[in-house]
Design a protein around this motif. Structure first.
Motif, PDB file in Angstrom:
ATOM      1  N   GLY A  63      46.571   6.397 -60.810  1.00  0.00           N
ATOM      2  CA  GLY A  63      46.398   7.844 -60.428  1.00  0.00           C
ATOM      3  C   GLY A  63      47.152   8.802 -61.685  1.00  0.00           C
ATOM      4  O   GLY A  63      46.810   9.759 -62.132  1.00  0.00           O
ATOM      5  N   ALA A  64      48.504   8.274 -62.131  1.00  0.00           N
ATOM      6  CA  ALA A  64      49.036   8.926 -63.576  1.00  0.00           C
ATOM      7  C   ALA A  64      48.100   8.680 -64.549  1.00  0.00           C
ATOM      8  O   ALA A  64      48.130   9.970 -65.505  1.00  0.00           O
ATOM      9  N   GLN A  65      47.489   7.740 -64.768  1.00  0.00           N
ATOM     10  CA  GLN A  65      46.582   7.583 -65.874  1.00  0.00           C
ATOM     11  C   GLN A  65      45.334   8.370 -65.962  1.00  0.00           C
ATOM     12  O   GLN A  65      44.885   9.282 -66.912  1.00  0.00           O
ATOM     13  N   LEU A  66      44.956   8.525 -64.758  1.00  0.00           N
ATOM     14  CA  LEU A  66      43.852   9.732 -64.425  1.00  0.00           C
ATOM     15  C   LEU A  66      44.415  11.084 -64.736  1.00  0.00           C
ATOM     16  O   LEU A  66      43.736  11.853 -65.461  1.00  0.00           O
ATOM     17  N   ASN A  67      45.519  11.459 -64.621  1.00  0.00           N
ATOM     18  CA  ASN A  67      45.983  12.764 -64.517  1.00  0.00           C
ATOM     19  C   ASN A  67      46.121  12.657 -66.166  1.00  0.00           C
ATOM     20  O   ASN A  67      46.111  14.034 -66.736  1.00  0.00           O
ATOM     21  N   ALA A  68      46.836  11.921 -66.899  1.00  0.00           N
ATOM     22  CA  ALA A  68      47.038  11.908 -68.175  1.00  0.00           C
ATOM     23  C   ALA A  68      45.666  12.105 -68.998  1.00  0.00           C
ATOM     24  O   ALA A  68      45.699  12.936 -69.942  1.00  0.00           O
ATOM     25  N   LEU A  80      43.141  16.740 -55.256  1.00  0.00           N
ATOM     26  CA  LEU A  80      43.387  16.182 -56.553  1.00  0.00           C
ATOM     27  C   LEU A  80      44.698  15.611 -56.977  1.00  0.00           C
ATOM     28  O   LEU A  80      44.832  14.401 -57.455  1.00  0.00           O
ATOM     29  N   LYS A  81      45.650  16.460 -56.841  1.00  0.00           N
ATOM     30  CA  LYS A  81      46.912  16.348 -56.730  1.00  0.00           C
ATOM     31  C   LYS A  81      47.408  14.790 -56.087  1.00  0.00           C
ATOM     32  O   LYS A  81      48.107  14.174 -56.521  1.00  0.00           O
ATOM     33  N   ARG A  82      46.866  14.667 -54.855  1.00  0.00           N
ATOM     34  CA  ARG A  82      47.017  13.537 -54.173  1.00  0.00           C
ATOM     35  C   ARG A  82      46.474  12.182 -54.857  1.00  0.00           C
ATOM     36  O   ARG A  82      47.093  11.215 -54.924  1.00  0.00           O
ATOM     37  N   VAL A  83      45.345  12.265 -55.484  1.00  0.00           N
ATOM     38  CA  VAL A  83      44.763  11.305 -56.508  1.00  0.00           C
ATOM     39  C   VAL A  83      45.359  10.954 -57.506  1.00  0.00           C
ATOM     40  O   VAL A  83      45.700   9.700 -57.721  1.00  0.00           O
ATOM     41  N   PHE A  84      46.050  11.922 -58.156  1.00  0.00           N
ATOM     42  CA  PHE A  84      47.116  11.672 -59.189  1.00  0.00           C
ATOM     43  C   PHE A  84      48.384  11.026 -58.769  1.00  0.00           C
ATOM     44  O   PHE A  84      48.865  10.473 -59.531  1.00  0.00           O
ATOM     45  N   LYS A  85      48.913  11.448 -57.636  1.00  0.00           N
ATOM     46  CA  LYS A  85      49.991  11.087 -57.193  1.00  0.00           C
ATOM     47  C   LYS A  85      49.958   9.454 -56.717  1.00  0.00           C
ATOM     48  O   LYS A  85      50.750   8.657 -56.922  1.00  0.00           O
ATOM     49  N   ASP A  86      48.829   9.602 -55.664  1.00  0.00           N
ATOM     50  CA  ASP A  86      48.929   8.012 -55.119  1.00  0.00           C
ATOM     51  C   ASP A  86      47.391   8.001 -54.684  1.00  0.00           C
ATOM     52  O   ASP A  86      46.920   8.335 -53.559  1.00  0.00           O
ATOM     53  N   PRO A  87      46.450   7.362 -55.417  1.00  0.00           N
ATOM     54  CA  PRO A  87      45.178   7.258 -54.995  1.00  0.00           C
ATOM     55  C   PRO A  87      44.807   6.628 -53.824  1.00  0.00           C
ATOM     56  O   PRO A  87      43.750   6.693 -53.236  1.00  0.00           O
ATOM     57  N   GLU A  88      45.666   5.784 -53.367  1.00  0.00           N
ATOM     58  CA  GLU A  88      45.645   4.989 -52.081  1.00  0.00           C
ATOM     59  C   GLU A  88      45.624   5.974 -50.947  1.00  0.00           C
ATOM     60  O   GLU A  88      44.967   5.599 -49.928  1.00  0.00           O
TER      61      GLU A  88
END
Length: 107
Positions: A49-54, A77-85
Motif C-alpha cells: 500500500g505504501a509503495q502504491l502511494n509512493a 484510496l486512503k485505506r488502500v494506501f494504509k492497509d490494502p487488506e
C-alpha cells in the motif's frame, strides 16, 4: 452558440482528451519500466500500500484525480494506501492499474 461552433469545440475536446490519454499511458509505461522492484513479490500488504502511494506521488497524481480515474472514493484510496487488506481486491487492482503497477507478470 450555433451548432457548428459546438460541434467544432466538442471535436477539439475529444481530440485533446484522447491525446492526454495517450500521454498518460506513455508516462505510466515509462515509469513502470524504470520503477525498481516492480516485478518483486508482494510479501507485506501494508508495504505494498505504501509503495502504491509512493508511486501515486511520484507520478504527481493527487487523490482527487485518482478518484476520478478509478471511481474509488478518496476515503477508500486512503485505506488502500494504509492497509490494502481492508478493501476489496478489485479496488486494489483498479488503483494499481491506474498507477501503472502490474500485479502479475508472465514468467
Amino acid at each position: 452558440m450555433n451548432d457548428n461552433v459546438i460541434t467544432s469545440l466538442t471535436w477539439k475536446l475529444q481530440s485533446v482528451s484522447e491525446e492526454l490519454r495517450k500521454m498518460r499511458s506513455e508516462l505510466l509505461t515509462a515509469a513502470a519500466e524504470s520503477a525498481p522492484g516492480n516485478a518483486a513479490s508482494i510479501d507485506d500488504l501494508a508495504a505494498f500500500g505504501a509503495q502504491l502511494n509512493a508511486r501515486r506521488k511520484a507520478l504527481g497524481i493527487d487523490l482527487a484525480l485518482l478518484e476520478l480515474q478509478t471511481g474509488v472514493s478518496v476515503s477508500t484510496l486512503k485505506r488502500v494506501f494504509k492497509d490494502p487488506e481492508q478493501v476489496k481486491f478489485g479496488t486494489v487492482v483498479a488503483v494499481a492499474r491506474a498507477l501503472g503497477v502490474t500485479l502479475c507478470s508472465a514468467v
